[in-house]
Design a protein around this motif. Sequence first.
Motif, PDB file in Angstrom:
ATOM      1  N   THR A   1       0.809  -1.231   0.000  1.00 58.02           N
ATOM      2  CA  THR A   1       0.000   0.000   0.000  1.00 58.02           C
ATOM      3  C   THR A   1       0.844   1.284   0.000  1.00 58.02           C
ATOM      4  O   THR A   1       2.001   1.279   0.374  1.00 58.02           O
ATOM      5  CB  THR A   1      -0.999   0.086   1.185  1.00 58.02           C
TER       6      THR A   1
ATOM      7  N   GLU B   1       2.016   1.062  -6.443  1.00 54.10           N
ATOM      8  CA  GLU B   1       2.475  -0.250  -6.883  1.00 54.10           C
ATOM      9  C   GLU B   1       1.840  -0.693  -8.190  1.00 54.10           C
ATOM     10  O   GLU B   1       2.318  -1.624  -8.831  1.00 54.10           O
ATOM     11  CB  GLU B   1       2.203  -1.277  -5.779  1.00 54.10           C
ATOM     12  N   PHE B   2       0.772  -0.013  -8.588  1.00 57.71           N
ATOM     13  CA  PHE B   2       0.163  -0.379  -9.879  1.00 57.71           C
ATOM     14  C   PHE B   2       1.101   0.009 -11.029  1.00 57.71           C
ATOM     15  O   PHE B   2       1.350  -0.767 -11.941  1.00 57.71           O
ATOM     16  CB  PHE B   2      -1.206   0.291 -10.043  1.00 57.71           C
ATOM     17  N   CYS B   3       1.651   1.219 -10.983  1.00 57.27           N
ATOM     18  CA  CYS B   3       2.530   1.649 -12.066  1.00 57.27           C
ATOM     19  C   CYS B   3       3.957   1.134 -11.881  1.00 57.27           C
ATOM     20  O   CYS B   3       4.652   0.862 -12.849  1.00 57.27           O
ATOM     21  CB  CYS B   3       2.563   3.179 -12.152  1.00 57.27           C
ATOM     22  N   HIS B   4       4.400   1.011 -10.617  1.00 60.60           N
ATOM     23  CA  HIS B   4       5.823   0.758 -10.385  1.00 60.60           C
ATOM     24  C   HIS B   4       6.156  -0.690 -10.053  1.00 60.60           C
ATOM     25  O   HIS B   4       7.304  -1.107 -10.207  1.00 60.60           O
ATOM     26  CB  HIS B   4       6.331   1.659  -9.268  1.00 60.60           C
TER      27      HIS B   4
ATOM     28  N   THR C   1      -5.926   8.480  -5.653  1.00 62.95           N
ATOM     29  CA  THR C   1      -6.509   7.154  -5.443  1.00 62.95           C
ATOM     30  C   THR C   1      -5.728   6.062  -6.164  1.00 62.95           C
ATOM     31  O   THR C   1      -6.055   4.894  -6.055  1.00 62.95           O
ATOM     32  CB  THR C   1      -7.969   7.099  -5.929  1.00 62.95           C
ATOM     33  N   ILE C   2      -4.706   6.456  -6.905  1.00 60.99           N
ATOM     34  CA  ILE C   2      -3.950   5.431  -7.642  1.00 60.99           C
ATOM     35  C   ILE C   2      -2.868   4.848  -6.755  1.00 60.99           C
ATOM     36  O   ILE C   2      -2.188   5.565  -6.014  1.00 60.99           O
ATOM     37  CB  ILE C   2      -3.351   6.027  -8.926  1.00 60.99           C
ATOM     38  N   SER C   3      -2.736   3.542  -6.836  1.00 59.19           N
ATOM     39  CA  SER C   3      -1.736   2.856  -6.043  1.00 59.19           C
ATOM     40  C   SER C   3      -0.368   3.007  -6.698  1.00 59.19           C
ATOM     41  O   SER C   3      -0.221   2.796  -7.903  1.00 59.19           O
ATOM     42  CB  SER C   3      -2.114   1.382  -5.941  1.00 59.19           C
TER      43      SER C   3
ATOM     44  N   LEU D   1       0.019   3.610 -20.456  1.00 57.26           N
ATOM     45  CA  LEU D   1      -0.470   3.480 -19.086  1.00 57.26           C
ATOM     46  C   LEU D   1      -1.626   4.453 -18.829  1.00 57.26           C
ATOM     47  O   LEU D   1      -2.652   4.089 -18.270  1.00 57.26           O
ATOM     48  CB  LEU D   1       0.700   3.759 -18.138  1.00 57.26           C
TER      49      LEU D   1
ATOM     50  N   GLN E   1      -7.102  -1.300 -24.302  1.00 57.56           N
ATOM     51  CA  GLN E   1      -6.506  -0.191 -25.040  1.00 57.56           C
ATOM     52  C   GLN E   1      -7.309   0.149 -26.283  1.00 57.56           C
ATOM     53  O   GLN E   1      -7.262   1.261 -26.771  1.00 57.56           O
ATOM     54  CB  GLN E   1      -5.063  -0.535 -25.433  1.00 57.56           C
TER      55      GLN E   1
ATOM     56  N   ASN F   1      -7.599  -2.422  -2.707  1.00 57.99           N
ATOM     57  CA  ASN F   1      -6.641  -1.365  -2.373  1.00 57.99           C
ATOM     58  C   ASN F   1      -6.223  -0.567  -3.602  1.00 57.99           C
ATOM     59  O   ASN F   1      -6.085   0.645  -3.527  1.00 57.99           O
ATOM     60  CB  ASN F   1      -5.431  -2.005  -1.704  1.00 57.99           C
TER      61      ASN F   1
ATOM     62  N   ARG G   1      -4.919   3.429 -20.340  1.00 56.76           N
ATOM     63  CA  ARG G   1      -5.634   2.317 -19.708  1.00 56.76           C
ATOM     64  C   ARG G   1      -6.903   2.835 -19.047  1.00 56.76           C
ATOM     65  O   ARG G   1      -7.889   2.108 -18.920  1.00 56.76           O
ATOM     66  CB  ARG G   1      -4.757   1.657 -18.639  1.00 56.76           C
ATOM     67  N   CYS G   2      -6.843   4.073 -18.552  1.00 55.50           N
ATOM     68  CA  CYS G   2      -8.010   4.635 -17.874  1.00 55.50           C
ATOM     69  C   CYS G   2      -8.679   5.747 -18.681  1.00 55.50           C
ATOM     70  O   CYS G   2      -9.885   5.905 -18.640  1.00 55.50           O
ATOM     71  CB  CYS G   2      -7.611   5.213 -16.511  1.00 55.50           C
TER      72      CYS G   2
ATOM     73  N   ARG H   1       0.445  -9.711  -9.071  1.00 53.56           N
ATOM     74  CA  ARG H   1       1.673  -9.418  -8.332  1.00 53.56           C
ATOM     75  C   ARG H   1       1.618  -9.948  -6.908  1.00 53.56           C
ATOM     76  O   ARG H   1       2.606 -10.428  -6.377  1.00 53.56           O
ATOM     77  CB  ARG H   1       1.902  -7.902  -8.296  1.00 53.56           C
TER      78      ARG H   1
ATOM     79  N   PRO I   1       1.149   4.112   1.867  1.00 56.66           N
ATOM     80  CA  PRO I   1       1.898   4.661   3.001  1.00 56.66           C
ATOM     81  C   PRO I   1       3.301   4.066   3.148  1.00 56.66           C
ATOM     82  O   PRO I   1       4.211   4.741   3.648  1.00 56.66           O
ATOM     83  CB  PRO I   1       1.012   4.314   4.202  1.00 56.66           C
TER      84      PRO I   1
END
Lengths: 174, 267, 393
Positions: A58, A84-87, A80-82, A114, B119, B215, A117-118, B82, A60
């Motif tokens: 997460t 860890e989603f991008c990295h 609101t984006i994590s 990326l 995409q 999350n 995607r949204c 992941r 934090p």
Amino acid sequence: MHTPHNAHVKRLLAALIILFVIGFFAKQAFQPKSFGKYGHYRADAIMEEANRPMRLMTNPSCVKCHPYEAGHQMTGLHKTISCEFCHGAYADHIKDGKKIGTLPVKRNAEITTLCLRCHNRAIEARPKQVIKTVVMPDHLRAQKVDEKHSCNQCHYVHAPLKYINHSKKIMGLI
Amino acid sequence: MKNSTKILDEDRRSFIKKVLKGTIAGSLLLVIPAGGNALEDIPAQIPGIRDKEWDMSKKRFAFIVDITRCIGCGSCCVADKREYNVPDHNYRTWVERYLKDFDDNIYVDCPNGGLDGYQKPREDLDVPIRDTFFVPKLCNMCKDAPCTQVCPVGATFTTPDGFVIVDSKRCVGCGYCIQACPYSVRFLNPVTKTAEKCTWCYHRVRKGMLPACVNVCPTGARKFGDLNDKESEVSKILSGPGVITVLKKEMGTDPSLYYIGARREVI
Amino acid sequence: MSAAHDTVASLANYVFPNDLHVHWSLMIVLYPYITGIVAGAFIVSSLYHVFGVKQLKPIARFSLLFALAFLACATFPLLNHLGHPERNMNMMLTPSPTSAMAGFGYIYSLYGMLLILEILFIYRPTMVALKAKSSGFMRGLYTILTFGSDNVGPKSLALDHKIISFLAAIGIPMACVLHGYVGFIFGGIKANPLWSTPLMPVIFLLSACVSGISGIILAYIIIKTFKKEPIDFECVQTCLNYLAGFFIIDFVFEMLEIFSHGYLRTEHWHMVDGLLWGNLYNTFWVGQVYMFSVIPMFLLGWVCLTRVHDQVLKVVASVISVLLLLQVIFMRWNVVIGGQLMSKSGRGYTDFIPQWFEKEGILVALIIMICPLIILYILSKIFPFWLEGEKTA
């Protein structure tokens, strides 16, 4: 005739009884200890699953070491984006407080992919009230920029409108 | 069922006694090790778990997917892969894209489970589209689960706190549960050769954290929470007037996964 | 189906991502096939031992050994299929009371024991005689197999006869349970519209009888021909009559299941319909129904209703047996594989093409199907199939 008429049956029954007794004790012996405690399963499996290590830790946990990026990200529209989603997963980066690997940073075309995607309006299934979408390359044309531009040339990825609003303020547009 | 509740109660009492006597050292927080990475300085996402003893007989969780908020970004799929290192072409969770034309024909696709996001629009369709939306899928956590019913060795089961999980040390890999699951959320992990499925991130929930997919969801389309906590978002939604549906109701599986905005064509 | 409909269907073809892979492969096709042959062969011997069909005497013993040879191999495909074959004993240690599959370990073991015991009792007088004639290893083996008793007096044989009748009698329900439950493994899966029908155990049981009797007829004719021994044509004819009976009911149920599904137009009929006329067209309609059901049905009608010459009967009976053995394996394929081709999305089909050289491929399947024949050959060295001037056991 040397043997009594039912000798074989008696021997057979004895053999079967021995077989069943062995089977019974083997079942007792090889059944896992916590099996059947709460139901027809190994109760210890619950704690084993509960103790599975987390791999995504997460936002934090990222903030601690990356306050600059986090400062923008946590206050901008992308809060609101994590991370860890991008990295990538925290567990691939840090283990026991030590860095074990470098997480990838996306560049140029990867960033556009990326973002889309949204934010790609061509995908009509995106509810308009939930996300602001754009049509490419119409958006680039409308903004009068080169069609080869990637999104991050105008939008700071961690806070997409931050610098845009800032420059608008300077120019007195808002 | 009564019996297991009794045993659980006894477990709990002895646990409390041990804590009071001080035989279990330290903070209750440490009961579950974080496994490699420290959890202490990461705030809890589900209140009332870390600072309390886990009473399995009294837990009730629900998962709600809000289709009207899903943008099909596939963050959840990426996070899931992941978190569990899910082998390619197997999916604990996935996001489907639905399109409906004016003749009520439904076209669904789900390239690579939504892992790469969506995409491009569907180019093979040449019909005017009336309605289109994304549907995230995951374990329905059935209260009457067919997979646990058919498992021949008791390797998949419903925990007293309501999670259907797999004991990978006992699973023989027969694949019967995969056949039995009406939602096809199970697969045989090609690496471990055992059945695997979404667990609603049981290990995270026990640590007071939200499931990985919840999350990372940027729009709040995936919601998870404690139904015993009247203040939780899921409690409020489920006690409100909105139309809440479950998948394949006719299967009689009684899912704990609810959907908001699921059109009747969603299977 | 119209062309327009086809396009819509192909565009709409959506398979759940986890459904693309067919988990139950050729091995799970073989498993019910082999247990079916076991159950069917046992029924043949029971017709003689329990129901006193005297014409079947020449094959009564043989069919038991035939059943045992196949039973010995029934676990091979399963063990090859399991992700963790080394954990197979979990089935015996912690069988789940709610699982249709969990009974396998115990039903299979009990049935195996029953079959072995019945063979030992039936062969006891023979083995006592053979023991006297043999020496060395075979003598030791016969001593163990006769439980060290060479008492074949009338009192002893009368006791044996009682036990044999008892074993054969409980063997019938056991054989039915063994195979009926295999059908229920599929019939109990509500998630699969092709499988979830109460008819499934019945169809499996009847097709088991068909494959068992066919196997016995074929093996009997081949072995007798190779050994240049006379064939008992009355026995073959009786077998064919029973085969015809079982097959008619079997085929009627198979068709009834599809017909009622189609006529009731149930919620999932469109999936089954698309399957039978799509991916399964060749194996279901062409294979299972037209070639291997309709043709043998006419052949059976011919040889059962009219009197044919013995040599013609020999050829036709062999042909019928081969066709029906194929019918049953096609039926197993269509159920096991066919059921999995339908995605639970209710909107699409996956496909399955078995490979020759994979872990659960065609070559392994062939090897597994040859194993029972090797075991049968070894058994024939211990338990002679036919003895001249043998008394009724």
